[in-house]
Design an enzyme around this catalytic site. Structure first.
Site, PDB file in Angstrom:
ATOM      1  N   SER A 178       0.829  -1.200   0.000  1.00  0.00           N
ATOM      2  CA  SER A 178       0.000   0.000   0.000  1.00  0.00           C
ATOM      3  C   SER A 178       0.867   1.254   0.000  1.00  0.00           C
ATOM      4  O   SER A 178       2.074   1.194   0.218  1.00  0.00           O
ATOM      5  CB  SER A 178      -0.895   0.009   1.239  1.00  0.00           C
ATOM      6  N   LYS A 179       0.202   2.359  -0.224  1.00  0.00           N
ATOM      7  CA  LYS A 179       0.891   3.640  -0.232  1.00  0.00           C
ATOM      8  C   LYS A 179       1.576   3.873   1.107  1.00  0.00           C
ATOM      9  O   LYS A 179       2.671   4.412   1.179  1.00  0.00           O
ATOM     10  CB  LYS A 179      -0.129   4.735  -0.508  1.00  0.00           C
ATOM     11  N   ARG A 180       0.920   3.432   2.181  1.00  0.00           N
ATOM     12  CA  ARG A 180       1.498   3.644   3.510  1.00  0.00           C
ATOM     13  C   ARG A 180       2.828   2.903   3.681  1.00  0.00           C
ATOM     14  O   ARG A 180       3.729   3.405   4.342  1.00  0.00           O
ATOM     15  CB  ARG A 180       0.510   3.245   4.602  1.00  0.00           C
TER      16      ARG A 180
END
Ligand code: GLU
Length: 512
Positions: A264-266
């Protein structure tokens, strides 16, 4: 008759393209090219609530940067225009109606609140609510209402959706290009909404109508669509399009570096690597997310790295050009299991591609950057192509990204402003001053200021002063470059030239 291979990339413009999406596009592109077919771009924007301005442009620019050429579709046009689903809205309803007429779909009038209530009741009983063969006969739809009641609701503009009527307890089988034969029991498949209350089709209906009309032969998409695939097979069957149904390939997920869950982006923010091909500025929050392009990746390295995430050529080869990928690609070597993203390997790919870059081209790029970065006049000696080329040659093996050259190699262009304090602290002592003075005058006398000559003189003077070269080598480097490490010392000295070296050494010694 063999059909011409046609694949499509069909993203929804809901934000920047995740690298997993780029990989889907890449595999679809490689497959189409390998078989001499076409690669299409279709924009699936039927969910108006999730539309993000700029996302479509971003997708097109990202594909372009990657070297993935669109043969047909949004941004280039083609025989099946329009390629944006919102502009094809009128085409879908007739197929939903056809399914209602043939008894394979029905109107459902349940409100959002009613469905929410069903969900809560099921949850309380530790079950999950699904609108399907087991529940539909107790819900508000044209199967449970009389035809008069249904007619009345339709005539009074009561909001409705059209749902697929999935039969109970049938085995649905299809052949996935990656997973082989896949079987589902239809009782586990819910009655998918085909047409929403705003008149827009859902993905389930729209992609089938489009794939059929656009003559798509291979639908290559993410694994998250596998559970819906049986519903899609049924729709093809009920529309009598089964002979034109594309082969489906469900690509494995891209996983976090530790292998636990979807990338994910995180994860990117946390671990310091981009998850988007290009930088993206969120039009609502203004938040900026990093991109591979801006981070300094070559597009060749980026697609090479992506291609290897979930596919292998069946050989030891790791470095591939786009054409080599096209030649080698096949679904036989796409893995079923998720592919773990490895940020260090991504950097490695860039470093490999950096070594393959042409020195002259690199030098031309570097000299522009250097001029600007150090604010040098055009005629500055360190801007000559020959000189910059030599810098490139020396720096290349020591870097992973081109932009490191101005930082790691700053001393090749300008004199240092400061000196590595660790080296100075450890090595410098005033008793060394006579050696350096002696060295400077001997170097100044040199007729040919080459790497060999300067090194020879250095050793000679050290010996005469009873000093081991090891005691003064690193100091000399720091006096000239400011840095504790760098390109080979004597070639660097020769490159900088007698006058420059003399000036730098004097400046350094006077500050000791
Ligand atoms: N719009 C779908 C998505 O973005 C496309 C899936 C497909 O390729 O069929 O996931």
């Amino acid at each position: 008759m063999l059909r011409r291979v046609r694949t499509r990339f069909a993203p929804s413009p809901t934000g920047p393209l995740h690298i997993g999406g780029v990989r889907t596009a890449l595999y679809a592109y490689l497959f189409a090219r390998k078989h001499g077919g076409d690669f299409l771009l279709r924009i699936e924007d039927t969910d108006q609530n999730r539309f993000v301005p700029g996302a479509e442009e971003y997708i097109i620019e990202a594909l372009q940067w990657c070297g993935i050429h669109i043969d047909e579709g949004v941004s280039v046009g083609g025989p099946h225009t329009p390629y944006r689903q919102s502009e094809r809205k009128e085409m879908y309803r007739q197929y939903a109606m056809q399914l209602v007429k043939s008894g394979h779909a029905y109107y459902a009038f349940d409100t959002a609140e009613e469905l929410e209530q069903q969900r809560k009741t099921a949850e309380a009983a530790k079950q999950t609510f699904a609108y399907g063969s087991a529940s539909r006969m107790s819900l508000k739809n044209s199967l449970t209402l009389s035809s008069d009641e249904t007619e009345k609701l339709l005539n009074s503009n009561t909001p409705y959706v059209i749902r697929l009527k999935v039969p109970a307890d049938e085995t649905i089988v299809f052949n996935d290009l990656i997973r082989g034969e896949v079987q589902f029991n239809s009782s586990l498949v819910d009655d998918k909404v085909l047409l929403k209350s705003d008149g827009m089709p859902t993905y389930h209906l729209a992609h089938i109508v489009d794939d059929y009309q656009m003559e798509i032969t291979h639908a290559i998409r993410g694994e998250e669509w596998l559970p819906s695939a049986p519903a899609h097979i049924l729709i093809y069957q009920y529309l009598n399009w089964k002979d034109k149904m594309p082969h489906y390939a469900h690509l494995p997920l891209l996983l976090k570096p530790d292998g636990k869950g979807k990338l994910s982006k995180r994860d990117g923010d946390r671990l310091g690597f981009p998850v988007f091909p290009l930088e993206w500025k969120d039009p609502f929050s203004g938040e900026v997310s990093n991109g591979y392009r801006e981070r300094g990746y070559y597009p060749e390295a980026f697609i090479n790295m992506l291609a290897m995430l979930g596919w292998n050529p069946g050989t030891e080869q790791e470095i591939f050009t786009m054409q080599e990928l096209i030649d080698a690609f096949s679904f036989d070597h796409v893995h079923k299991a998720g592919a773990r993203f490895d940020p260090e390997k991504a950097v490695w790919f860039n470093a490999q591609w950096l070594q393959k870059q042409d020195d002259t081209q690199m030098a031309m790029r570097l000299s522009k950057v250097v001029k600007q970065h150090f604010n040098l006049p055009d005629e500055h000696r360190s801007l000559s192509l020959e000189y910059v080329k030599e810098c490139v040659r020396l720096l290349k093996p020591r870097i992973q990204f081109e932009q490191e050259m101005t930082v790691k190699g700053s001393y090749l262009f300008v004199a240092p402003q400061e000196y590595d304090s660790t080296v100075i602290g450890k090595k410098w002592k005033p008793e060394l001053m006579p050696f350096f003075n002696h060295l400077l005058s001997a170097w100044a006398d040199l007729k040919s200021f080459t790497a060999e000559e300067t090194e020879h003189v250095f050793k000679d003077i050290a010996g005469k002063n009873n000093i081991k070269p090891g005691e003064v080598l690193q100091l000399t480097r720091v006096f000239i470059s400011g840095q504790a490490q760098g390109v080979d010392l004597f070639p660097m000295i020769a490159m900088l030239g007698n006058a420059e070296v003399n000036q730098r050494m004097k400046a350094a010694l006077s500050s000791m």
